[in-house]
Design a protein around this motif. Structure first.
Motif, PDB file in Angstrom:
ATOM      1  N   PRO A  52      40.710 -40.333  -5.636  1.00  0.00           N
ATOM      2  CA  PRO A  52      41.748 -40.996  -6.252  1.00  0.00           C
ATOM      3  C   PRO A  52      42.868 -40.132  -7.430  1.00  0.00           C
ATOM      4  CG  PRO A  52      40.195 -42.447  -5.882  1.00  0.00           C
ATOM      5  CD  PRO A  52      39.617 -41.191  -5.681  1.00  0.00           C
ATOM      6  N   VAL A  53      42.006 -39.418  -8.048  1.00  0.00           N
ATOM      7  CA  VAL A  53      42.456 -38.318  -9.204  1.00  0.00           C
ATOM      8  C   VAL A  53      43.567 -37.452  -8.547  1.00  0.00           C
ATOM      9  CG1 VAL A  53      40.122 -38.724 -10.651  1.00  0.00           C
ATOM     10  CG2 VAL A  53      40.765 -36.708  -9.000  1.00  0.00           C
ATOM     11  N   ASN A  54      43.641 -37.191  -7.336  1.00  0.00           N
ATOM     12  CA  ASN A  54      44.457 -36.344  -6.767  1.00  0.00           C
ATOM     13  C   ASN A  54      45.786 -37.054  -6.320  1.00  0.00           C
ATOM     14  OD1 ASN A  54      41.724 -35.151  -5.420  1.00  0.00           O
ATOM     15  ND2 ASN A  54      42.912 -33.558  -6.384  1.00  0.00           N
ATOM     16  N   ILE A  55      45.724 -38.465  -6.318  1.00  0.00           N
ATOM     17  CA  ILE A  55      46.971 -39.155  -5.786  1.00  0.00           C
ATOM     18  C   ILE A  55      47.942 -39.324  -7.235  1.00  0.00           C
ATOM     19  CG2 ILE A  55      47.798 -41.494  -5.151  1.00  0.00           C
ATOM     20  CD1 ILE A  55      45.134 -42.003  -3.959  1.00  0.00           C
ATOM     21  N   ARG A  56      49.212 -38.801  -6.832  1.00  0.00           N
ATOM     22  CA  ARG A  56      50.167 -38.856  -7.942  1.00  0.00           C
ATOM     23  C   ARG A  56      51.377 -39.858  -7.913  1.00  0.00           C
ATOM     24  NH1 ARG A  56      46.960 -35.962  -9.190  1.00  0.00           N
ATOM     25  NH2 ARG A  56      47.124 -33.682  -9.596  1.00  0.00           N
ATOM     26  N   VAL A  68      51.343 -54.274  -0.349  1.00  0.00           N
ATOM     27  CA  VAL A  68      51.097 -54.097  -1.916  1.00  0.00           C
ATOM     28  C   VAL A  68      49.421 -54.071  -1.865  1.00  0.00           C
ATOM     29  CG1 VAL A  68      52.945 -55.019  -2.261  1.00  0.00           C
ATOM     30  CG2 VAL A  68      51.201 -56.464  -2.274  1.00  0.00           C
ATOM     31  N   GLY A  69      48.448 -54.506  -1.005  1.00  0.00           N
ATOM     32  CA  GLY A  69      47.147 -54.399  -0.874  1.00  0.00           C
ATOM     33  C   GLY A  69      46.423 -53.979  -2.197  1.00  0.00           C
ATOM     34  N   PHE A  70      46.052 -52.611  -2.278  1.00  0.00           N
ATOM     35  CA  PHE A  70      45.295 -51.990  -3.118  1.00  0.00           C
ATOM     36  C   PHE A  70      46.285 -51.299  -4.456  1.00  0.00           C
ATOM     37  CE2 PHE A  70      45.302 -48.631   0.218  1.00  0.00           C
ATOM     38  CZ  PHE A  70      45.813 -47.732  -0.191  1.00  0.00           C
ATOM     39  N   ALA A  71      47.497 -51.658  -4.005  1.00  0.00           N
ATOM     40  CA  ALA A  71      48.539 -51.046  -5.191  1.00  0.00           C
ATOM     41  C   ALA A  71      48.106 -51.252  -6.593  1.00  0.00           C
ATOM     42  CB  ALA A  71      49.894 -51.360  -5.047  1.00  0.00           C
ATOM     43  N   GLU A  72      47.819 -52.345  -6.937  1.00  0.00           N
ATOM     44  CA  GLU A  72      47.675 -52.567  -8.328  1.00  0.00           C
ATOM     45  C   GLU A  72      46.198 -52.056  -8.777  1.00  0.00           C
ATOM     46  OE1 GLU A  72      47.650 -53.975 -12.341  1.00  0.00           O
ATOM     47  OE2 GLU A  72      49.123 -53.534 -10.881  1.00  0.00           O
ATOM     48  N   ARG A  73      45.111 -51.892  -8.193  1.00  0.00           N
ATOM     49  CA  ARG A  73      43.872 -51.520  -8.447  1.00  0.00           C
ATOM     50  C   ARG A  73      44.250 -49.829  -8.565  1.00  0.00           C
ATOM     51  NH1 ARG A  73      38.016 -52.381  -5.368  1.00  0.00           N
ATOM     52  NH2 ARG A  73      36.926 -50.709  -6.702  1.00  0.00           N
ATOM     53  N   LEU A  74      45.047 -49.146  -7.819  1.00  0.00           N
ATOM     54  CA  LEU A  74      45.264 -47.895  -7.650  1.00  0.00           C
ATOM     55  C   LEU A  74      45.905 -47.598  -9.044  1.00  0.00           C
ATOM     56  CD1 LEU A  74      44.736 -45.166  -6.326  1.00  0.00           C
ATOM     57  CD2 LEU A  74      46.932 -45.633  -5.087  1.00  0.00           C
ATOM     58  N   ARG A  75      47.031 -48.359  -9.343  1.00  0.00           N
ATOM     59  CA  ARG A  75      47.630 -48.307 -10.567  1.00  0.00           C
ATOM     60  C   ARG A  75      46.894 -48.331 -11.937  1.00  0.00           C
ATOM     61  NH1 ARG A  75      49.935 -50.669 -14.861  1.00  0.00           N
ATOM     62  NH2 ARG A  75      48.783 -52.466 -14.115  1.00  0.00           N
ATOM     63  N   GLN A  76      46.193 -49.622 -11.977  1.00  0.00           N
ATOM     64  CA  GLN A  76      45.365 -49.974 -13.012  1.00  0.00           C
ATOM     65  C   GLN A  76      44.220 -48.877 -13.271  1.00  0.00           C
ATOM     66  OE1 GLN A  76      42.988 -53.657 -13.233  1.00  0.00           O
ATOM     67  NE2 GLN A  76      44.680 -54.106 -14.864  1.00  0.00           N
ATOM     68  N   TRP A  79      46.100 -44.789 -12.835  1.00  0.00           N
ATOM     69  CA  TRP A  79      47.370 -44.622 -13.660  1.00  0.00           C
ATOM     70  C   TRP A  79      48.349 -43.865 -12.509  1.00  0.00           C
ATOM     71  CZ3 TRP A  79      48.032 -47.151 -18.048  1.00  0.00           C
ATOM     72  CH2 TRP A  79      46.957 -47.227 -18.663  1.00  0.00           C
ATOM     73  N   VAL A  80      48.302 -44.624 -11.132  1.00  0.00           N
ATOM     74  CA  VAL A  80      49.204 -43.990 -10.398  1.00  0.00           C
ATOM     75  C   VAL A  80      50.726 -44.698 -10.333  1.00  0.00           C
ATOM     76  CG1 VAL A  80      49.590 -43.783  -7.750  1.00  0.00           C
ATOM     77  CG2 VAL A  80      47.380 -43.286  -8.769  1.00  0.00           C
ATOM     78  N   PRO A  81      51.691 -44.298 -10.481  1.00  0.00           N
ATOM     79  CA  PRO A  81      52.898 -45.037 -10.424  1.00  0.00           C
ATOM     80  C   PRO A  81      53.142 -45.369  -8.991  1.00  0.00           C
ATOM     81  CG  PRO A  81      53.355 -42.540 -10.346  1.00  0.00           C
ATOM     82  CD  PRO A  81      52.032 -42.849 -10.682  1.00  0.00           C
ATOM     83  N   VAL A  82      53.592 -46.708  -9.035  1.00  0.00           N
ATOM     84  CA  VAL A  82      54.296 -47.359  -7.712  1.00  0.00           C
ATOM     85  C   VAL A  82      55.709 -47.605  -7.569  1.00  0.00           C
ATOM     86  CG1 VAL A  82      53.590 -49.500  -6.407  1.00  0.00           C
ATOM     87  CG2 VAL A  82      51.864 -48.617  -7.550  1.00  0.00           C
ATOM     88  N   PHE A  83      56.193 -47.005  -6.522  1.00  0.00           N
ATOM     89  CA  PHE A  83      57.573 -47.177  -6.276  1.00  0.00           C
ATOM     90  C   PHE A  83      57.849 -48.163  -5.356  1.00  0.00           C
ATOM     91  CE2 PHE A  83      56.709 -42.960  -8.190  1.00  0.00           C
ATOM     92  CZ  PHE A  83      57.844 -42.727  -8.818  1.00  0.00           C
ATOM     93  N   VAL A  84      59.023 -49.059  -5.452  1.00  0.00           N
ATOM     94  CA  VAL A  84      59.396 -49.743  -4.476  1.00  0.00           C
ATOM     95  C   VAL A  84      60.939 -50.146  -4.567  1.00  0.00           C
ATOM     96  CG1 VAL A  84      59.411 -51.782  -6.008  1.00  0.00           C
ATOM     97  CG2 VAL A  84      59.069 -52.207  -3.440  1.00  0.00           C
TER      98      VAL A  84
END
Length: 335
Positions: A52-56, A68-76, A79-84
């Motif tokens: 996950p550290v490679n996800i930008r 949106v499933g795992f979006a908040e977990r990935l963001r929290q 620290w991956v920004p979520v675009f919509v």
């Protein structure tokens, strides 16, 4: 699952899709599936030699629960920004429910399979994303893969597609399905639970002149017979649908979706009849009740563990709406 160099799909099933694009070791995720897809994401990253550290960036094609499933977990956690798309930002944050969507034809077997899949992937409710980056209009994002954003309002007001020339792919979200989760019909068509089908079809004009080898839907397997042909078939399927009379029921916030919901329909047989085909028999009613009971147990288990304060009866969860439909005690055949 690797589709092509630098292009991957999360998990082995195409019922609900999430994709990864790698660019010089950095990764962009397109759609976050259901909450239970987190483990599939980690497995796919491991197979790629990444983490996950490679996800930008995480890009959502719309703000529905199955994106949106795992979006908040990935963001929290990372620290991956979520675009919509900007019109869907409030829905992705959990501030408003999805508007009422046009009712689609449904068949028991595909619906049952999809509901069971949702149950096993923690899809009865979504985790709101506390912070999203709204996308306003057509633009190119400065994230791995340099995706060109193409607004395709209709399924939701903020539905978008992402065109990535670097992997010769376009990510269509629910602007296209290649296998309907509600009927099992295979082939390019609008995704189920589309709010404004007419607008969704009209939006496809924005794809004229584009090409991509990989046309990737929110539900179903990849389409590789060309984007123009996919668009033609979506329009044809929509035209066929427009010639078929629609029953009065609609699904979404405030819709008449069955027992236990505000504004409920007082005639469950009328609400449920579209779930069965013309050969509906006792086994279909038994299957529907059984799945509904399984959904009840799943919800009670999670609710009692304190995982959520929002019951799945609320109409902002389309999977919750489906659960309400199949658990109704009175099911009638189509005439």
């Amino acid at each position: 699952m690797q589709l092509a160099p630098s292009l991957h799909r999360v998990g082995s099933s195409s019922l609900v899709n999430s994709y990864l694009v790698e660019d010089a070791g950095a990764i962009t995720v397109i759609d976050a599936g259901l909450r239970g897809h987190w483990k599939d994401l980690l497995r796919e990253l491991e197979a790629m030699g990444r983490s996950p550290v490679n996800i930008r960036a995480l890009l959502l094609t719309d703000g529905d629960v199955d994106h949106v499933g795992f979006a908040e977990r990935l963001r929290q956690e990372h620290w991956v920004p979520v675009f919509v798309g900007a019109p869907d930002a409030a829905q992705a944050r959990g501030e408003v429910p999805k508007p009422a969507a046009a009712r689609d034809r449904m068949r028991v077997a595909p619906m049952a399979r999809f509901l069971v899949y949702g149950l096993t992937h923690r899809g009865l409710r979504s985790t709101p994303i506390k912070d999203v980056t709204p996308i306003a209009g057509a633009t190119t994002l400065d994230v791995p893969g340099a995706p060109a954003v193409i607004p395709l309002p209709g399924h939701t007001a903020g539905s978008v597609a992402y065109h990535m020339a670097s992997v010769d792919a376009i990510f269509m979200g629910d602007a296209m399905t290649t296998r309907s989760v509600t009927t099992g019909i295979v082939g390019p068509a609008l995704g189920p639970f589309t709010v404004d089908p007419a607008k969704a079809v009209a939006s496809l004009d924005a794809l004229d002149g584009l090409s991509a080898h990989w046309v990737l839907p929110g539900h179903g397997d990849p389409w590789t017979a060309g984007l123009p042909e996919a668009v033609r078939l979506i329009r044809a399927a929509a035209e066929t649908r427009s010639l078929t009379p629609e029953p009065p029921h609609r699904m979404g916030a405030g819709a008449n979706v069955g027992p236990g919901v505000a504004g409920q329909d007082r005639s469950p047989p009328q609400t449920m009849r579209f779930l069965l085909d013309r050969q509906g028999r006792h086994r279909d009613r038994t299957l529907a009740r059984g799945i509904g009971q399984a959904a009840d147990r799943c919800w009670k288990s999670e609710h009692h563990r304190g995982r959520s304060h929002k019951p799945i009866l609320h109409t902002d969860s389309w999977l919750g709406q489906m659960r309400n439909l199949v658990r109704a005690k009175h099911v009638s055949r189509l005439d």
